[in-house]
Design an enzyme around this catalytic site. Structure first.
Site, PDB file in Angstrom:
ATOM      1  N   GLU A 277      -0.552-169.538 -25.082  1.00  0.00           N
ATOM      2  CA  GLU A 277       0.901-169.760 -25.176  1.00  0.00           C
ATOM      3  C   GLU A 277       1.250-171.238 -25.104  1.00  0.00           C
ATOM      4  O   GLU A 277       2.112-171.731 -25.837  1.00  0.00           O
ATOM      5  CB  GLU A 277       1.616-169.007 -24.046  1.00  0.00           C
ATOM      6  CG  GLU A 277       1.566-167.499 -24.209  1.00  0.00           C
ATOM      7  CD  GLU A 277       2.045-166.799 -22.945  1.00  0.00           C
ATOM      8  OE1 GLU A 277       3.262-166.712 -22.758  1.00  0.00           O
ATOM      9  OE2 GLU A 277       1.195-166.369 -22.141  1.00  0.00           O
TER      10      GLU A 277
ATOM     11  N   LYS B 147      -0.911-158.325 -13.707  1.00  0.00           N
ATOM     12  CA  LYS B 147      -0.830-159.143 -14.904  1.00  0.00           C
ATOM     13  C   LYS B 147      -2.003-160.082 -15.112  1.00  0.00           C
ATOM     14  O   LYS B 147      -2.565-160.635 -14.176  1.00  0.00           O
ATOM     15  CB  LYS B 147       0.445-159.989 -14.865  1.00  0.00           C
ATOM     16  CG  LYS B 147       1.695-159.160 -15.003  1.00  0.00           C
ATOM     17  CD  LYS B 147       2.013-158.883 -16.447  1.00  0.00           C
ATOM     18  CE  LYS B 147       2.788-160.057 -17.023  1.00  0.00           C
ATOM     19  NZ  LYS B 147       3.139-159.836 -18.403  1.00  0.00           N
TER      20      LYS B 147
ATOM     21  N   SER C  65       0.296-163.368 -12.415  1.00  0.00           N
ATOM     22  CA  SER C  65       1.728-163.461 -12.163  1.00  0.00           C
ATOM     23  C   SER C  65       1.950-163.529 -10.674  1.00  0.00           C
ATOM     24  O   SER C  65       1.215-162.921  -9.890  1.00  0.00           O
ATOM     25  CB  SER C  65       2.420-162.229 -12.749  1.00  0.00           C
ATOM     26  OG  SER C  65       3.633-161.983 -12.063  1.00  0.00           O
TER      27      SER C  65
ATOM     28  N   HIS D 102       2.563-158.940 -43.244  1.00  0.00           N
ATOM     29  CA  HIS D 102       3.829-158.611 -42.564  1.00  0.00           C
ATOM     30  C   HIS D 102       3.576-158.042 -41.167  1.00  0.00           C
ATOM     31  O   HIS D 102       4.395-157.278 -40.663  1.00  0.00           O
ATOM     32  CB  HIS D 102       4.655-157.597 -43.373  1.00  0.00           C
ATOM     33  CG  HIS D 102       4.785-157.945 -44.818  1.00  0.00           C
ATOM     34  ND1 HIS D 102       5.847-158.659 -45.323  1.00  0.00           N
ATOM     35  CD2 HIS D 102       3.973-157.693 -45.875  1.00  0.00           C
ATOM     36  CE1 HIS D 102       5.685-158.818 -46.634  1.00  0.00           C
ATOM     37  NE2 HIS D 102       4.563-158.247 -46.994  1.00  0.00           N
TER      38      HIS D 102
END
Ligand code: ARG
Length: 457
Positions: free
Chosen positions: A289, A282, A276, A155
């Site tokens: 992704e 970043k 970024s 979980h």
């Protein structure tokens, strides 16, 4: 002039040419198309269906056309519709009437079935190599981290301590199944459909077994209708590809989580992450992704293919031309994802300290405290209750279970003795799990050694 224009009195509308034509995407099967035609021509000559000399000239010219295509010297034509008629048209333009004998006893329907099987067979082989490489990398990272303790989750909540090797080897099992699925798919794929004709076979004395052998097939199809209309091998491959993407996507999701500041379990190499345009600090896990995101288009191909096939009457229907872009895109996508993902995990830095620290928090050894009491004679349900109360007490006091004093332990059960501290260290928690499939260092070392034999990584 179309190869089939005999019964027509009008030229094809330009829009129909564009609409009907598949050369834009099926031209990538040029090599398989030529290989198939060479085997077919050879067989026609051997069987005396066409003169031996014609067969030889066709074979020689097809070889030259292949070379010319590979050297970028050939321009395919939209109005020659597809790769099959493009190559036949070029052949005829080079050797005239002799070239016109090639299509004897053959239809584009069995030809496209043959080409697609051969093309996917080649691609499947390349994909298998890529998966093997990926498994080698997974195995290497695992071997270097047999003793790297980390929290295991259910979980997405900390559950019990495991090791990074154990975690990685779970993915190894998935990719192993993917390769097994590919091998199994290949058995059904590798059957030769040529000789099915348009739908009802042919009257010529073809030697189908010879062609099958020439082209490396394991057998010939047994029903001409099925031979031209079966695309199970395309759908099945799309499923195999989808399953690979499920695995890559789950793995990616973990890499994304692990590389966040909150987890900090891994740091991606600069070469495998991106920045970024606005936030200077970043470092983003774009590769993971995208691998996660591209799963969507591969699943889309699977659904698209199943939907194209579901209502088709026997035998060939032009709808089936729609199989190609779907499976090509799915293949291209997976073949792009696997190697880059492989390099990403190969180069990422593993933060053993962060993993260990996190494993120490969140009471991941609570089950082991209960197991300790069980070994001292307490029924498991009672032990579960005792440890539950201990966890509540520790939460109040901001402590870990192993930080309790002996007196504190005794207030929960007098079965606790000094040996509790050794029994619930994270290392013990992992190493007491020697059950087959468990994370104990020696277990995982054994599994890795065994797999190394098969995957010579
Ligand atoms: N380009 C076609 C396809 O991909 C080849 C077979 C065409 N056959 C036909 N009878 N029109 O399906």
């Amino acid at each position: 002039m179309k190869l089939w224009s005999g019964r027509f009195s009008k030229a094809t509308d330009e829009r129909v040419d564009d609409f009907n034509s598949s050369i834009r995407f099926d031209k990538r099967m040029y090599r398989q198309d030529i290989q198939g035609s060479i085997a077919h021509a050879k067989m026609l000559g051997r069987q005396g269906i066409i003169p031996e000399a014609d067969s030889e000239l066709i074979i020689k010219t097809l070889g030259e056309i292949l070379e010319d295509i590979e050297n970028g010297k050939v321009e395919f034509l939209i109005d020659a519709e597809d790769i099959h008629m493009n190559i036949e048209t070029i052949l005829i333009s080079r050797i005239g009437d002799t070239g016109k004998r090639l299509h004897t006893g053959r239809s584009r329907n069995d030809q496209v079935a043959l080409d697609t099987r051969m093309y996917l067979r080649d691609e499947g082989g390349e994909l298998d190599e890529m998966l093997k490489e990926l498994m080698g990398t997974v195995l290497r990272v695992a071997e270097a981290n047999i003793e790297t303790i980390m929290p295991g989750y259910t979980h997405l909540q900390k559950a019990q301590p495991i090791t990074l090797a154990h975690h990685f080897m779970a993915y190894f099992e998935m990719f192993k199944r993917d390769r097994e699925r590919l091998a199994d798919w290949r058995k059904r794929l590798n059957i030769m459909p040529l000789g099915s004709g348009a739908l009802a076979g042919t009257t010529y004395p073809l030697d189908r077994e010879f062609v099958a052998k020439e082209l490396g097939f394991d057998g010939v199809t047994k029903n001409s209708l099925d031979g031209v209309s079966d695309r199970d091998f395309v759908c099945e491959m799309a499923f195999v590809l989808s399953m690979i993407m499920v695995h890559l996507s789950r793995f990616s999701e973990e890499i994304i989580l692990w590389s966040s500041g909150e987890f900090g379990f891994v740091e991606l190499d600069d070469a495998f992450s991106t920045g970024s345009s606005i936030m200077p600090q970043k470092k983003n896990p774009d590769v993971a992704e995208l691998a996660r995101g591209k799963a969507g288009r591969v699943f889309g191909s699977l659904m698209g293919l199943l939907t194209v096939m579901k209502g088709l009457p026997l035998a060939y229907n032009k709808d089936m031309q729609e199989d190609k872009e779907q499976i090509f895109d799915a293949l291209d996508t997976v073949k792009m994802c696997v190697p880059v993902f492989c390099k990403m995990i190969d180069t990422m830095k593993i933060r053993k300290d962060r993993m260990l620290k996190d494993a120490k928090e969140g009471f991941t050894n609570a089950t082991d405290v209960a197991d300790y009491l069980v070994k001292k004679g307490l029924p498991f349900r009672d032990a579960h209750g005792v440890v539950g109360r201990m966890v509540a007490y520790c939460l109040d006091g901001g402590k870990a279970i192993e930080e309790l004093t002996m007196e504190e332990f005794k207030t929960f059960s007098d079965l606790f003795g000094e040996d509790i501290y050794g029994a619930i260290s994270l290392e013990s928690c992992v190493n007491l799990r020697t059950v087959t499939g468990g994370p104990a260092f020696e277990n995982v070392r054994g599994v890795i050694n065994e797999y190394k034999k098969y995957y010579n990584a």
